[in-house]
Write a protein that holds these residues in place. Structure first.
Motif, PDB file in Angstrom:
ATOM      1  N   GLU A   1      53.087-144.597  94.213  1.00 54.12           N
ATOM      2  CA  GLU A   1      53.921-143.517  93.876  1.00 54.12           C
ATOM      3  C   GLU A   1      55.196-143.899  93.686  1.00 54.12           C
ATOM      4  OE1 GLU A   1      53.641-141.541  97.659  1.00 54.12           O
ATOM      5  OE2 GLU A   1      55.006-142.892  98.686  1.00 54.12           O
ATOM      6  N   THR A   2      56.020-142.935  92.965  1.00 60.04           N
ATOM      7  CA  THR A   2      57.266-143.403  92.245  1.00 60.04           C
ATOM      8  C   THR A   2      58.224-142.295  92.751  1.00 60.04           C
ATOM      9  OG1 THR A   2      58.618-144.738  91.015  1.00 60.04           O
ATOM     10  CG2 THR A   2      57.318-142.686  90.072  1.00 60.04           C
ATOM     11  N   LEU A   3      59.590-142.577  92.646  1.00 55.94           N
ATOM     12  CA  LEU A   3      60.605-141.566  92.708  1.00 55.94           C
ATOM     13  C   LEU A   3      61.236-141.527  91.282  1.00 55.94           C
ATOM     14  CD1 LEU A   3      62.093-142.910  95.677  1.00 55.94           C
ATOM     15  CD2 LEU A   3      61.362-140.647  95.686  1.00 55.94           C
ATOM     16  N   GLY A   4      61.665-140.396  91.042  1.00 55.46           N
ATOM     17  CA  GLY A   4      62.257-140.202  89.836  1.00 55.46           C
ATOM     18  C   GLY A   4      63.117-138.605  89.716  1.00 55.46           C
TER      19      GLY A   4
ATOM     20  N   ILE B   1      66.558-144.345  96.129  1.00 55.79           N
ATOM     21  CA  ILE B   1      67.168-144.299  94.709  1.00 55.79           C
ATOM     22  C   ILE B   1      68.518-144.920  94.686  1.00 55.79           C
ATOM     23  CG2 ILE B   1      68.224-142.290  93.441  1.00 55.79           C
ATOM     24  CD1 ILE B   1      65.928-140.579  94.222  1.00 55.79           C
ATOM     25  N   ALA B   2      69.216-144.750  95.412  1.00 54.90           N
ATOM     26  CA  ALA B   2      70.716-145.303  95.345  1.00 54.90           C
ATOM     27  C   ALA B   2      70.500-146.895  95.389  1.00 54.90           C
ATOM     28  CB  ALA B   2      71.452-144.899  96.544  1.00 54.90           C
TER      29      ALA B   2
ATOM     30  N   ALA C   1      59.172-127.567  83.843  1.00 59.17           N
ATOM     31  CA  ALA C   1      59.536-128.719  84.236  1.00 59.17           C
ATOM     32  C   ALA C   1      59.758-130.006  83.421  1.00 59.17           C
ATOM     33  CB  ALA C   1      58.855-129.068  85.640  1.00 59.17           C
ATOM     34  N   GLY C   2      60.749-130.699  83.885  1.00 61.05           N
ATOM     35  CA  GLY C   2      60.689-132.168  83.119  1.00 61.05           C
ATOM     36  C   GLY C   2      60.781-133.213  84.170  1.00 61.05           C
ATOM     37  N   PHE C   3      60.617-134.396  83.948  1.00 59.08           N
ATOM     38  CA  PHE C   3      60.686-135.579  84.723  1.00 59.08           C
ATOM     39  C   PHE C   3      60.876-136.751  84.080  1.00 59.08           C
ATOM     40  CE2 PHE C   3      58.626-139.239  87.097  1.00 59.08           C
ATOM     41  CZ  PHE C   3      59.094-139.088  88.367  1.00 59.08           C
ATOM     42  N   VAL C   4      61.901-137.320  84.580  1.00 53.99           N
ATOM     43  CA  VAL C   4      62.471-138.566  83.811  1.00 53.99           C
ATOM     44  C   VAL C   4      62.800-139.773  85.214  1.00 53.99           C
ATOM     45  CG1 VAL C   4      63.532-137.727  81.927  1.00 53.99           C
ATOM     46  CG2 VAL C   4      64.864-137.978  83.913  1.00 53.99           C
ATOM     47  N   GLY C   5      62.890-140.930  84.800  1.00 57.30           N
ATOM     48  CA  GLY C   5      63.332-141.914  85.652  1.00 57.30           C
ATOM     49  C   GLY C   5      64.872-141.537  86.071  1.00 57.30           C
TER      50      GLY C   5
ATOM     51  N   PHE D   1      61.749-147.541  88.165  1.00 58.37           N
ATOM     52  CA  PHE D   1      60.689-146.630  89.027  1.00 58.37           C
ATOM     53  C   PHE D   1      60.724-147.416  90.210  1.00 58.37           C
ATOM     54  CE2 PHE D   1      59.964-145.182  84.755  1.00 58.37           C
ATOM     55  CZ  PHE D   1      60.046-143.878  84.857  1.00 58.37           C
ATOM     56  N   PRO D   2      60.929-146.842  91.442  1.00 56.40           N
ATOM     57  CA  PRO D   2      60.661-147.556  92.742  1.00 56.40           C
ATOM     58  C   PRO D   2      59.221-147.371  92.943  1.00 56.40           C
ATOM     59  CG  PRO D   2      62.843-146.302  93.070  1.00 56.40           C
ATOM     60  CD  PRO D   2      62.015-145.779  91.495  1.00 56.40           C
ATOM     61  N   LEU D   3      58.666-148.609  93.272  1.00 59.96           N
ATOM     62  CA  LEU D   3      57.151-148.606  93.759  1.00 59.96           C
ATOM     63  C   LEU D   3      56.960-148.150  95.201  1.00 59.96           C
ATOM     64  CD1 LEU D   3      54.292-149.199  92.992  1.00 59.96           C
ATOM     65  CD2 LEU D   3      54.862-151.623  93.548  1.00 59.96           C
ATOM     66  N   GLY D   4      56.268-147.290  95.387  1.00 60.09           N
ATOM     67  CA  GLY D   4      55.865-146.835  96.764  1.00 60.09           C
ATOM     68  C   GLY D   4      54.437-146.895  97.243  1.00 60.09           C
TER      69      GLY D   4
END
Length: 436
Positions: free
Chosen positions: A140-143, A197-198, A284-288, A300-303
């Motif tokens: 997964e990732t965060l964005g 994220i930070a 909805a929209g989704f970006v890095g 894109f942090p890898l989780g």
């Protein structure tokens, strides 16, 4: 593949599944929180296909809820518990492997061809002291999710830099709109999503990698800058007034309704987008998530959201391996992602044979393609719950709240984080960090 619907109870499921003769007998698997509808998806797409093929093995799935991690730890310490050990991520695996509570899976990897069918970087994450102990279930990732309709109404541009992000967030505050739909009411570790994220957006993944491998301390200047900026967002009100009483699903509801304009969160939230956005006539929209100028493109942090292992005390390890192998198949990937996006993105090396139905949100498909490309190009960042050891994660989750409410400084937080991390590193509890 034909499947018939089966109605299940909310607490446990016990039905027959497929298995070779050597795998006959019961296999137990404790799972985390799942709604009755989600349990039904598991029954139809994982359990019943086994039953159709072979009635020789009984799979007992117990839904243990948010307390699963502690229950697993206690059970393994006493030599009991399930055959299939389902954890919250690689940070839980190393201590269990070190304690001899998990079986090495190398022989099964060879038998089932996992070394070829699963992306190598994820196999590395499941290793401890040179042996394979876990297969990551979901990567997964965060964005940054955003209400595209709201942005268009106000003429806001989707942020591509941190400065852009803060400009838009300030404009939202002026309009009485919460910049970040966020909250940790049902899952306190949500806190580390924002720390992750930070760290990646401000300090950058290269510095995070150096800290994970011991080259620099967590007290280094890039991390001071990262946590300071995160704290600035909190103090300015970007996270809203009710952070501690809002759940993950409520975040999506707020975003869809236009009560919030953006939502820094993970790909697991895609499962809620179809529920809330259409009813609000919103898109909805989704970006890095935007990054600092010296970091470059959005990272894109890898989780890894969860892992599969086999208990060393298992009474049917071969049966457990057979179940895990079925889960890591194209058929299961296709079936589960058709109905439950964001939680079953298994790291298969070849998805060319997978076809998802047209009603699967294109935004989800694009996000997963972007993440896969980042992984293949070694351009990914690092999530704290995947790459930090357990005590460090536990401190991070509580410690960042103390920063937010003014009970300690950024420097004090990072000093304790670094001390805890170094102690766990000396004890061999840090998860594997693949080379960049």
């Amino acid at each position: 593949m034909t499947m018939t619907k089966k109605v299940m109870g909310a607490s446990a499921l016990s039905i027959l599944v497929a298995g070779a003769a050597w795998a006959e007998g019961p296999v137990s698997w404790w799972y985390e929180t799942a709604t009755p509808a989600q349990q039904d998806v598991v029954a139809r797409n994982i359990v019943q296909p086994f039953q159709a093929a072979n009635a020789g093995t009984t799979l007992n799935i117990e839904y243990r809820g948010a307390g699963l991690d502690n229950q697993i730890r206690i059970a393994l310490l006493s030599g009991s518990g399930p055959d299939i050990v389902y954890t919250g991520g690689p940070s839980y695996v190393a201590p269990m492997a070190r304690a001899g509570q998990l079986l090495a899976l190398d022989s099964y990897a060879e038998t089932y061809g996992w070394n070829d069918s699963i992306l190598p970087v994820f196999l590395e994450m499941g290793r401890y002291d040179g042996a394979l102990y876990a297969l990551p279930k979901t990567y997964e990732t965060l964005g940054l999710y955003y209400n595209k309709t709201l942005f268009e109404t106000h003429g806001w541009q989707v942020p591509t830099t941190l400065e852009d992000l803060e400009t838009v967030a300030d404009a939202m505050l002026a309009e009485g709109i919460i910049p970040f739909a966020s909250g940790n009411a049902l899952w306190r570790p949500t806190n580390e999503h924002y720390v992750t994220i930070a760290l990646n957006a401000v300090a950058g993944p290269e510095n995070v990698y150096k800290a994970l491998t011991g080259e620099i301390p967590w007290t280094a200047e890039p991390f001071v800058a990262a946590i300071t900026r995160l704290n600035d967002w909190w103090q300015k009100g970007y996270f809203g007034p009710n952070y501690f009483s809002i759940s993950g699903e409520q975040q999506v509801s707020m975003l869809a309704a236009g009560q919030a304009g953006m939502m820094p969160s993970g790909t697991w939230q895609f499962q809620h987008i179809p529920t809330y956005f259409p009813q609000n006539n919103a898109e909805a929209g989704f970006v890095g998530f935007p990054s600092a100028a010296d970091v470059g493109e959005p990272v894109f942090p890898l989780g890894v959201g969860s892992t599969f292992s086999i208990a060393s005390a298992s009474r049917n390890p071969d049966g457990a391996a057979a179940v895990i192998d079925f889960i890591f198949s194209e058929d299961t990937y296709e079936a589960m992602n058709a109905e439950w996006q964001g939680e079953w993105n298994m790291p298969l090396s070849d998805l060319s044979g997978v076809e998802l139905p047209p009603d699967v949100l294109p935004l989800y498909t694009t996000a997963m393609q972007n993440l896969a490309q980042s992984v293949s190009e070694d351009e990914y960042g690092y999530t704290t719950w995947t790459f930090l050891p357990p005590a460090t994660v536990t401190y991070l989750v509580s410690g960042i709240e103390e920063v937010w409410v003014g009970q300690q400084t950024v420097e004090q937080f990072l000093t304790q984080l670094d001390t805890t991390f170094r102690q766990e590193r000396d004890e061999g509890k840090v998860p594997a960090t693949p080379a960049r």
